[in-house]
Design a protein around this motif. Structure first.
Motif, PDB file in Angstrom:
ATOM      1  N   PRO A 195     -11.322  -0.020  -2.831  1.00 11.47           N
ATOM      2  CA  PRO A 195     -11.055  -1.143  -1.817  1.00 11.47           C
ATOM      3  C   PRO A 195      -9.886  -0.218  -0.823  1.00 11.47           C
ATOM      4  CG  PRO A 195     -10.291  -1.652  -3.917  1.00 11.47           C
ATOM      5  CD  PRO A 195     -11.101  -0.435  -4.228  1.00 11.47           C
TER       6      PRO A 195
ATOM      7  N   ILE B 157      -3.747   0.679  -3.031  1.00 11.56           N
ATOM      8  CA  ILE B 157      -3.097  -0.609  -2.825  1.00 11.56           C
ATOM      9  C   ILE B 157      -2.331  -1.093  -4.013  1.00 11.56           C
ATOM     10  CG2 ILE B 157      -3.668  -3.120  -2.777  1.00 11.56           C
ATOM     11  CD1 ILE B 157      -6.165  -2.241  -1.136  1.00 11.56           C
TER      12      ILE B 157
ATOM     13  N   LEU C   2      -6.662  -0.975   2.411  1.00 13.45           N
ATOM     14  CA  LEU C   2      -5.805  -1.903   3.056  1.00 13.45           C
ATOM     15  C   LEU C   2      -5.608  -0.765   4.374  1.00 13.45           C
ATOM     16  CD1 LEU C   2      -2.489  -3.443   2.392  1.00 13.45           C
ATOM     17  CD2 LEU C   2      -3.204  -2.930   4.382  1.00 13.45           C
TER      18      LEU C   2
ATOM     19  N   VAL D  30      -9.028 -12.010  -3.852  1.00 18.86           N
ATOM     20  CA  VAL D  30      -8.064 -11.336  -2.915  1.00 18.86           C
ATOM     21  C   VAL D  30      -6.907 -12.088  -2.332  1.00 18.86           C
ATOM     22  CG1 VAL D  30      -8.039  -9.774  -0.909  1.00 18.86           C
ATOM     23  CG2 VAL D  30      -9.717  -9.507  -2.656  1.00 18.86           C
TER      24      VAL D  30
ATOM     25  N   ARG E 188       0.875  -1.268  -0.085  1.00 18.55           N
ATOM     26  CA  ARG E 188      -0.097   0.179  -0.121  1.00 18.55           C
ATOM     27  C   ARG E 188       0.936   1.180  -0.077  1.00 18.55           C
ATOM     28  NH1 ARG E 188      -3.843   2.995   4.283  1.00 18.55           N
ATOM     29  NH2 ARG E 188      -2.508   4.704   3.770  1.00 18.55           N
TER      30      ARG E 188
ATOM     31  N   PHE F  32      -4.595  -7.081  -7.496  1.00 19.01           N
ATOM     32  CA  PHE F  32      -5.529  -7.133  -6.280  1.00 19.01           C
ATOM     33  C   PHE F  32      -6.859  -6.381  -6.708  1.00 19.01           C
ATOM     34  CE2 PHE F  32      -7.758  -4.698  -2.793  1.00 19.01           C
ATOM     35  CZ  PHE F  32      -7.666  -5.556  -1.983  1.00 19.01           C
TER      36      PHE F  32
ATOM     37  N   ASP G 181      -6.683  -5.203   7.679  1.00 18.86           N
ATOM     38  CA  ASP G 181      -8.098  -5.604   7.209  1.00 18.86           C
ATOM     39  C   ASP G 181      -7.895  -5.022   5.645  1.00 18.86           C
ATOM     40  OD1 ASP G 181      -9.492  -3.083   6.691  1.00 18.86           O
ATOM     41  OD2 ASP G 181      -9.883  -3.234   8.703  1.00 18.86           O
ATOM     42  N   PHE G 182      -8.764  -5.764   4.888  1.00 20.94           N
ATOM     43  CA  PHE G 182      -8.863  -5.117   3.550  1.00 20.94           C
ATOM     44  C   PHE G 182     -10.204  -4.969   3.380  1.00 20.94           C
ATOM     45  CE2 PHE G 182      -5.142  -8.026   2.596  1.00 20.94           C
ATOM     46  CZ  PHE G 182      -4.595  -7.396   1.937  1.00 20.94           C
ATOM     47  N   ARG G 183     -10.742  -3.660   2.877  1.00 25.07           N
ATOM     48  CA  ARG G 183     -12.106  -3.285   2.599  1.00 25.07           C
ATOM     49  C   ARG G 183     -12.447  -3.709   1.252  1.00 25.07           C
ATOM     50  NH1 ARG G 183     -15.532  -2.850   7.530  1.00 25.07           N
ATOM     51  NH2 ARG G 183     -13.561  -2.533   9.173  1.00 25.07           N
ATOM     52  N   LEU G 184     -13.339  -4.609   0.833  1.00 27.31           N
ATOM     53  CA  LEU G 184     -13.588  -4.918  -0.468  1.00 27.31           C
ATOM     54  C   LEU G 184     -14.849  -4.076  -1.199  1.00 27.31           C
ATOM     55  CD1 LEU G 184     -13.360  -8.881   0.206  1.00 27.31           C
ATOM     56  CD2 LEU G 184     -11.388  -7.259  -0.220  1.00 27.31           C
TER      57      LEU G 184
ATOM     58  N   VAL H 141      -2.951 -11.455  -3.080  1.00 21.45           N
ATOM     59  CA  VAL H 141      -1.938 -11.373  -1.936  1.00 21.45           C
ATOM     60  C   VAL H 141      -0.878 -12.284  -1.721  1.00 21.45           C
ATOM     61  CG1 VAL H 141      -1.686 -10.917   0.661  1.00 21.45           C
ATOM     62  CG2 VAL H 141      -3.465  -9.894  -0.633  1.00 21.45           C
TER      63      VAL H 141
END
Ligand SMILES: [Zn+2]
Length: 513
Positions: free
Chosen positions: A340, A287, A342, A381, A281, A292, A369-372, A385
């Motif tokens: 998204p 990101i 991170l 995802v 990030r 991703f 956390d990842f917000r998707l 990663v």
């Protein structure tokens, strides 16, 4: 927070007018006029009914009281002839379900709210959480049952659940009564579904939806939870970001090493972890993990337009939070929330300050956390990663490695993925979306804030069904400053009156097919 009015407001009004002419027919104006008058004429009985519901303690784990809440809602539904049923699975509070049928229609629209509330620490409340008190804008309790005359719409009723989410439970049922009283009726079949353990994380919602497919079959869900916009304009939301957590552990020697004797020679896991994170990030929040964003569905023109019309609160918010700037400017908060993210929750390796020691640590940990966003999948995802890290020379394990494994890999990282769930976003031009916006705009007599996706995560995917095909839209009514989840939770009376009108207009606004 103060909204910014300007060109944006003008655009919003124009959009409001265009929504009205874009095919969705709002309920007729004379009916809406009568609806608007109805709550104020009946405000004392409405307030009494709402107070009675709020007087029932409603923490999900408090079985006997949760059943009393369900029974009270059933009684109210019986009175309204909504044929209530309790749907049960083992160990869960009942799902209270009722329906208002439109015999000519095969279409179903289901309104959801929850009757449980967050646990309380009664000591922190000004008055007991399940003894509802009406207070004026000056904070003084009002003896409204003894007094006569109109109630101050700025007064607030204080109790657990007042905003989140008994306002919606009560408001929906009041809207049934109100719409009937003014001679209106829905052209579609309406269902009302009230859950009793949302604040406990809805652990049985998936099981309930699975066990009762016929009883819960629907063409769309309208989720009645959360607050309206900070500008006090009504808000409709069309989705929410998904989320998945990840625990990361990086390894060095099998015990701490003296930084003087070994520094510059022994690999330092804390430094390695910082580099690993920096490779995922950038400082502005973008990101940088290869692949991703491959699955990200771009915003539609209608979604971009809706975002441009959301009142801007960024400057006020920066001041409130003592922040010098926001990431990714000139994009606004609501635009940033459509991407998204991170987020780094925490880093742990050794100590700082008085506890610091001159040690190269054996392990370093991070929680992220990842917000998707749509259409990212958990598998996609995870794959991106892990591939990103492998390409950078990391060997990945998913359990604690033994000595041999630690010896065998130059760069070893342990990844522990949380369960997580995907994002959901209903297109703004879906017929049900247009109908709802047209009806709520008509009820409010002005534009509504259309939020393509909330930043916070809600498991909307559960409602979407197995093929993610069922539209899910949010229509909250509570004031944004209702102290939800906190002491002194409250509902501003004007929000209740407006909410009842909005729900009733929505009931009348859906077309037969
Ligand atoms: Zn809620």
């Amino acid at each position: 927070m103060r909204p910014t009015f300007s060109i944006r407001t003008v655009c919003a009004v124009l959009a409001f007018l265009s929504v009205r002419s874009a095919g969705a027919v709002p309920p007729d104006e004379a009916l809406v006029e009568r609806l608007r008058a109805w709550p104020r004429v009946h405000e004392r009985e409405l307030l009494a009914g709402f107070s009675d519901l709020l007087a029932l303690p409603n923490v999900a784990s408090d079985g006997p009281n949760i059943e009393r809440n369900a029974a009270a809602i059933v009684a109210r539904m019986q009175h309204l002839e909504l044929s209530p049923q309790l749907l049960r699975v083992e160990g869960a509070p009942p799902l209270v379900v009722g329906a208002w049928l439109a015999p000519k229609s095969k279409r179903w629209i289901t309104f959801y709210a929850h009757y449980d509330g967050q646990p309380v620490d009664a000591k922190q409340w000004t008055s007991p959480p399940w003894e509802p008190v009406l207070r004026g804008a000056d904070g003084k309790a009002l003896a409204w049952r003894e007094a006569t005359g109109a109630l101050d719409p700025e007064a607030r009723l204080y109790a657990r659940g007042a905003g989140d989410d008994k306002a919606a439970v009560f408001g929906l049922l009041a809207a049934v009564e109100g719409l009937r009283a003014v001679g209106g009726a829905p052209r579609v079949n309406l269902r009302f579904v009230f859950e009793g353990e949302e604040e406990a994380g809805s652990p049985h919602l998936a099981a309930l939806l699975e066990r009762y497919p016929k009883e819960l079959q629907t063409d769309a869900w309208i989720l009645c939870d959360g607050p309206v916009h900070q500008s006090r304009r009504p808000q409709v939301f069309f989705g929410a970001r998904g989320v998945v957590g990840l625990e990361i552990t990086v390894y060095g020697a099998d015990h701490g090493l003296h930084s003087g004797h070994y520094g510059n020679w022994a690999p330092d896991p804390a430094v390695a972890l910082v580099h690993l994170l920096a490779g995922m990030r950038d400082e502005e929040g973008a990101i940088t993990i290869d692949g991703f964003s491959d699955e990200v569905r771009p915003l539609s023109a209608a979604e971009r337009q809706a975002l441009a019309e959301v009142p801007v609160v960024d400057d006020a918010l920066l001041g409130e939070l003592a922040l010098p700037r926001s990431l990714g400017a000139p994009e606004h908060l609501v635009e940033r929330l459509q991407r998204p993210a991170l987020n780094l929750h925490g880093l742990e390796a050794g100590h700082v300050g008085a506890q610091a020691s001159n040690t190269i640590q054996p392990e370093a940990h991070a929680s992220i956390d990842f917000r998707l966003v749509p259409d990212q999948t958990l598998e996609g995802v995870r794959r991106a990663v892990e591939r990103h890290l492998e390409r950078r020379g990391w060997s990945i394990v998913h359990e604690a490695p033994d000595r041999a494994t630690r010896r065998a890999h130059a760069r070893l990282v342990r990844l522990d993925w949380g369960s997580g769930y995907p994002a959901a976003r209903t297109p703004l031009d879906a017929p049900v979306a247009r109908e709802l916006v047209a009806a709520v705009s008509a009820a409010a007599g002005g534009p509504v804030v259309r939020m393509p996706m909330l930043g916070g995560s809600i498991p909307l995917f559960l409602f979407q069904g197995p093929n993610h095909a069922v539209p899910v839209i949010g229509l909250p009514i509570a004031n944004h400053d209702d102290n939800q989840h906190a002491p002194d939770e409250n509902l501003r009376l004007q929000n209740l009156w407006d909410g009842i009108v909005a729900y009733a207009a929505a009931f009348a606004g859906f077309a037969e097919q």
